[in-house]
Design a protein around this motif. Structure first.
Motif, PDB file in Angstrom:
ATOM      1  N   ALA A  28       0.915  -1.141   0.052  1.00  0.00           N
ATOM      2  CA  ALA A  28       0.056  -0.130  -0.012  1.00  0.00           C
ATOM      3  C   ALA A  28       0.722   1.165   0.017  1.00  0.00           C
ATOM      4  N   LEU A  29       2.054   1.308   0.704  1.00  0.00           N
ATOM      5  CA  LEU A  29       2.925   2.345   0.773  1.00  0.00           C
ATOM      6  C   LEU A  29       3.556   2.696  -0.662  1.00  0.00           C
ATOM      7  N   ASP A  30       3.646   1.482  -1.205  1.00  0.00           N
ATOM      8  CA  ASP A  30       4.408   1.639  -2.770  1.00  0.00           C
ATOM      9  C   ASP A  30       3.427   2.379  -3.319  1.00  0.00           C
ATOM     10  N   VAL A  31       2.127   2.035  -3.547  1.00  0.00           N
ATOM     11  CA  VAL A  31       0.997   2.771  -4.367  1.00  0.00           C
ATOM     12  C   VAL A  31       0.797   4.164  -4.036  1.00  0.00           C
ATOM     13  N   VAL A  32       0.902   4.465  -2.588  1.00  0.00           N
ATOM     14  CA  VAL A  32       0.845   6.004  -2.259  1.00  0.00           C
ATOM     15  C   VAL A  32       2.035   6.813  -2.693  1.00  0.00           C
ATOM     16  N   ARG A  33       3.155   6.061  -2.620  1.00  0.00           N
ATOM     17  CA  ARG A  33       4.471   6.882  -3.204  1.00  0.00           C
ATOM     18  C   ARG A  33       4.324   7.029  -4.564  1.00  0.00           C
ATOM     19  N   GLU A  34       3.807   6.355  -5.363  1.00  0.00           N
ATOM     20  CA  GLU A  34       3.867   6.279  -6.882  1.00  0.00           C
ATOM     21  C   GLU A  34       2.664   6.781  -7.599  1.00  0.00           C
ATOM     22  N   GLU A  35       1.429   6.739  -6.765  1.00  0.00           N
ATOM     23  CA  GLU A  35       0.165   7.130  -7.486  1.00  0.00           C
ATOM     24  C   GLU A  35      -0.638   8.098  -6.476  1.00  0.00           C
ATOM     25  N   GLY A  36      -0.379   8.246  -5.142  1.00  0.00           N
ATOM     26  CA  GLY A  36      -0.950   9.171  -4.140  1.00  0.00           C
ATOM     27  C   GLY A  36      -1.878   8.196  -3.375  1.00  0.00           C
ATOM     28  N   LEU A  37      -2.544   8.706  -2.454  1.00  0.00           N
ATOM     29  CA  LEU A  37      -3.377   8.244  -1.438  1.00  0.00           C
ATOM     30  C   LEU A  37      -4.496   7.928  -1.977  1.00  0.00           C
ATOM     31  N   GLU A  38      -5.106   8.855  -3.115  1.00  0.00           N
ATOM     32  CA  GLU A  38      -6.437   8.920  -3.727  1.00  0.00           C
ATOM     33  C   GLU A  38      -6.448   7.630  -4.571  1.00  0.00           C
ATOM     34  N   ARG A  39      -5.389   7.194  -4.962  1.00  0.00           N
ATOM     35  CA  ARG A  39      -5.742   5.821  -5.693  1.00  0.00           C
ATOM     36  C   ARG A  39      -5.726   4.668  -5.054  1.00  0.00           C
ATOM     37  N   LEU A  40      -5.381   4.831  -3.743  1.00  0.00           N
ATOM     38  CA  LEU A  40      -5.060   3.580  -2.698  1.00  0.00           C
ATOM     39  C   LEU A  40      -6.600   2.979  -2.347  1.00  0.00           C
ATOM     40  N   THR A  41      -7.065   1.973  -2.945  1.00  0.00           N
ATOM     41  CA  THR A  41      -8.298   1.460  -2.593  1.00  0.00           C
ATOM     42  C   THR A  41      -7.935  -0.025  -2.239  1.00  0.00           C
ATOM     43  N   LEU A  42      -8.931  -0.716  -1.593  1.00  0.00           N
ATOM     44  CA  LEU A  42      -8.665  -2.177  -1.568  1.00  0.00           C
ATOM     45  C   LEU A  42      -8.450  -2.955  -2.746  1.00  0.00           C
ATOM     46  N   ARG A  43      -9.474  -2.620  -3.686  1.00  0.00           N
ATOM     47  CA  ARG A  43      -9.549  -3.204  -5.039  1.00  0.00           C
ATOM     48  C   ARG A  43      -8.116  -3.018  -5.866  1.00  0.00           C
ATOM     49  N   ARG A  44      -7.698  -2.029  -5.729  1.00  0.00           N
ATOM     50  CA  ARG A  44      -6.395  -1.719  -6.265  1.00  0.00           C
ATOM     51  C   ARG A  44      -5.284  -2.259  -5.726  1.00  0.00           C
ATOM     52  N   LEU A  45      -5.255  -2.351  -4.364  1.00  0.00           N
ATOM     53  CA  LEU A  45      -4.225  -3.017  -3.728  1.00  0.00           C
ATOM     54  C   LEU A  45      -4.316  -4.664  -3.952  1.00  0.00           C
ATOM     55  N   ALA A  46      -5.565  -5.178  -4.093  1.00  0.00           N
ATOM     56  CA  ALA A  46      -5.510  -6.726  -4.435  1.00  0.00           C
ATOM     57  C   ALA A  46      -4.997  -6.855  -5.819  1.00  0.00           C
ATOM     58  N   THR A  47      -5.168  -5.855  -6.548  1.00  0.00           N
ATOM     59  CA  THR A  47      -4.439  -5.905  -8.071  1.00  0.00           C
ATOM     60  C   THR A  47      -2.975  -6.261  -7.749  1.00  0.00           C
ATOM     61  N   GLU A  48      -2.492  -5.407  -7.152  1.00  0.00           N
ATOM     62  CA  GLU A  48      -0.965  -5.217  -6.879  1.00  0.00           C
ATOM     63  C   GLU A  48      -0.493  -6.422  -6.222  1.00  0.00           C
ATOM     64  N   LEU A  49      -1.264  -6.934  -5.287  1.00  0.00           N
ATOM     65  CA  LEU A  49      -0.851  -7.967  -4.664  1.00  0.00           C
ATOM     66  C   LEU A  49      -1.238  -9.466  -5.205  1.00  0.00           C
ATOM     67  N   ASP A  50      -2.061  -9.452  -6.321  1.00  0.00           N
ATOM     68  CA  ASP A  50      -2.443 -10.321  -7.133  1.00  0.00           C
ATOM     69  C   ASP A  50      -3.316 -11.596  -6.330  1.00  0.00           C
ATOM     70  N   THR A  51      -4.313 -10.830  -5.747  1.00  0.00           N
ATOM     71  CA  THR A  51      -5.168 -11.443  -4.951  1.00  0.00           C
ATOM     72  C   THR A  51      -6.636 -11.022  -4.901  1.00  0.00           C
ATOM     73  N   GLY A  52      -7.583 -11.349  -4.269  1.00  0.00           N
ATOM     74  CA  GLY A  52      -8.670 -10.909  -4.165  1.00  0.00           C
ATOM     75  C   GLY A  52      -9.144  -9.954  -3.154  1.00  0.00           C
ATOM     76  N   ALA A  53     -10.059  -8.927  -3.446  1.00  0.00           N
ATOM     77  CA  ALA A  53     -10.295  -7.944  -2.395  1.00  0.00           C
ATOM     78  C   ALA A  53     -10.977  -8.392  -0.971  1.00  0.00           C
ATOM     79  N   ALA A  54     -11.503  -9.533  -1.292  1.00  0.00           N
ATOM     80  CA  ALA A  54     -11.972 -10.144  -0.051  1.00  0.00           C
ATOM     81  C   ALA A  54     -10.958 -10.660   0.705  1.00  0.00           C
ATOM     82  N   SER A  55      -9.780 -11.080   0.254  1.00  0.00           N
ATOM     83  CA  SER A  55      -8.516 -11.425   1.178  1.00  0.00           C
ATOM     84  C   SER A  55      -8.026 -10.259   2.108  1.00  0.00           C
ATOM     85  N   LEU A  56      -8.278  -9.009   1.722  1.00  0.00           N
ATOM     86  CA  LEU A  56      -7.517  -7.967   2.307  1.00  0.00           C
ATOM     87  C   LEU A  56      -8.636  -7.777   3.501  1.00  0.00           C
TER      88      LEU A  56
END
Length: 227
Positions: A28-56
């Motif tokens: 999540a911190l990598d996403v914030v540094r590269e794209e900003g806090l506004e782009r940090l969602t559980l769905r966006r993070l799930a894509t980054e981690l190659d998993t489902g949002a439900a897992s988060l």
């Protein structure tokens, strides 16, 4: 002959790292540094981690809790020693370090105004500030309320200056305000005219330190209201 490569067996694929709270926060911190806090969602993070949002959702109930987790991770970089000197000097050093961390991430600083982390790094910061107040002889009941005021002041300072840094109009706005103050009528606004440039004098660092001194003087001398 077909040039299509044969399918790769799942057993031959490299295993994904185990999903933990720490792994999620760092991603999540990598996403914030590269794209900003506004782009940090559980769905966006799930894509980054190659998993489902439900897992988060097992680790974070909502995005606000995720933001708090990211902020706590950043608080791990604070210099808790606060440098050398008496308790006031060291307390100021700790809060300067805290403010600098937030200044570098204005979006997280704004988030910190409404949601606080509860992780180990925030608790370490809180413990350090309370210990310094105790060293300075501030009564416990005043320290318990005063530490909230100190963190609020430091956080709002980071939000103000960090937000100005996101735009290119900060200097123009300052110059416009200075011009407006100098042009006021001494009859309509006598106090503004009398103080003039002194209203905008001083460096940001000096004003920050002075503000902390005002708070510390008030915290140590002002009893809490009785019920």
């Amino acid at each position: 002959m077909s040039s299509t490569p044969p399918p790769t067996s799942r057993r031959e694929r490299p295993a994904k790292p185990a999903l933990t709270r720490q792994v999620i926060v760092r991603a999540a911190l990598d996403v914030v540094r590269e794209e900003g806090l506004e782009r940090l969602t559980l769905r966006r993070l799930a894509t980054e981690l190659d998993t489902g949002a439900a897992s988060l959702y097992v680790y974070f109930r909502n995005v606000a809790e995720l933001h708090a987790g990211v902020l706590d991770e950043l608080l791990g970089t604070i210099e808790l020693r606060g440098g050398e000197g008496d308790w006031r000097t060291r307390l100021t050093g700790v809060l300067r370090s805290y403010t600098q961390v937030l200044f570098e991430q204005p979006s997280l600083a704004r988030s910190a105004m409404v949601s606080r982390p509860t992780g180990p790094h925030y608790l370490a910061l809180l413990e350090t500030l309370l210990a310094l107040l105790a060293e300075g002889g501030v009564p416990d009941d005043r320290a318990a309320w005063g530490v909230d005021q100190l963190l609020l002041y430091a956080t709002s300072s980071a939000v103000e200056h960090g937000t100005r840094g996101e735009t290119t109009s900060g200097e123009d706005e300052f110059n416009a305000l200075a011009a407006a103050l100098r042009a006021v009528s001494a009859t309509a606004h006598p106090r503004i005219a009398a103080l003039g440039d002194d209203l905008l004098s001083g460096t940001g660092s000096d004003r920050f330190t002075w503000g902390l001194d005002v708070l510390l003087n008030g915290i140590s001398r002002t009893p809490r209201p009785r019920r």
